[in-house]
Write a protein that holds these residues in place. Structure first.
Motif, short mmCIF file in Angstrom:
data_model
loop_
_atom_site.label_atom_id
_atom_site.label_comp_id
_atom_site.label_asym_id
_atom_site.label_seq_id
_atom_site.Cartn_x
_atom_site.Cartn_y
_atom_site.Cartn_z
N LEU A 36 38.19 -32.67 -0.18
CA LEU A 36 37.92 -32.50 1.25
C LEU A 36 36.61 -31.74 1.41
N LYS A 94 45.05 -33.69 7.28
CA LYS A 94 44.24 -33.13 6.19
C LYS A 94 44.82 -31.83 5.64
N TYR A 96 44.10 -28.54 5.92
CA TYR A 96 43.10 -27.68 5.29
C TYR A 96 43.70 -26.37 4.78
#
Length: 199
Positions: A36, A94, A96
């Motif tokens: 990422l 995602k 994070y």
């Protein structure tokens, strides 16, 4: 460019208090990894980071501003809201906060670089902000993000002042110890001289 400008005006220093396009590796539930690349990582004094994502598409908003009639404008504005929603869903996936080696806060800033586009989405869909919040995403336009980053810059300044005060106090303590040692040494020397004179 707009995000860079906001960062430059925030008072934060690039490379120290924030990094741009920092590559990170995230471990998946199945043991595999994926790479990422958050647009910006803002460092906090406690070792944690704030992730800022600015990849939201504004194509439909631009079409909305160029619409020739009300029906066209309404259609493009609805598409703009849907585009923002899609990006919210992608951003939520995602995760994070699960990036290996990073201690991110449990939310991500989703930066919409054009203030009117940010406001138009919220006016068209008032529940959008809560929808984002439930997915641990904070919607931010340039004004909101700048205010947040200036707050972070103030936290850094306070942290630096505290570190300087501790360093001064530590240095003062060492000087005091040396002075006390010097005075004791002088007193000891005077006592020895007195003993020599008496003897």
């Amino acid at each position: 460019m707009i995000l860079e400008s906001v960062l430059e005006h925030s008072g934060l220093q690039k490379g120290r208090e924030y990094t741009v396009q920092a590559a990170s590796v995230q471990t998946q539930d199945d043991g595999s990894t994926r790479r990422l690349q958050p647009d910006v990582l803002v460092n906090l004094p406690d070792g944690k980071q704030i992730v800022i994502d600015s990849k939201v598409s504004l194509t439909d908003y631009v079409r909305y501003t160029q619409a020739q009639n009300d029906d066209e404008a309404r259609a493009h504005l609805a598409a703009h809201v849907q585009s923002v929603r899609r990006h919210i869903a992608q951003l939520a996936e995602k995760k994070y906060s699960d990036i290996d080696g990073l201690k991110t806060l449990d939310f991500v800033f989703m930066f919409i670089p054009v203030e009117p586009a940010y406001l138009a989405a919220l006016q068209q869909e008032p529940g959008l902000f809560q929808e984002c919040f439930d997915k641990r995403i904070m919607l931010a336009g340039p004004g909101t993000l700048l205010a947040t980053l200036r707050t972070v810059a103030n936290i850094w300044r306070t942290e630096q002042q505290n570190r300087n005060a501790l360093a001064i106090a530590d240095e003062g303590g060492r000087l005091y110890d040396k002075f006390v040692g010097f005075v004791r040494s002088e007193e000891h020397t005077s006592e020895l001289q007195s003993l020599v004179i008496i003897s």
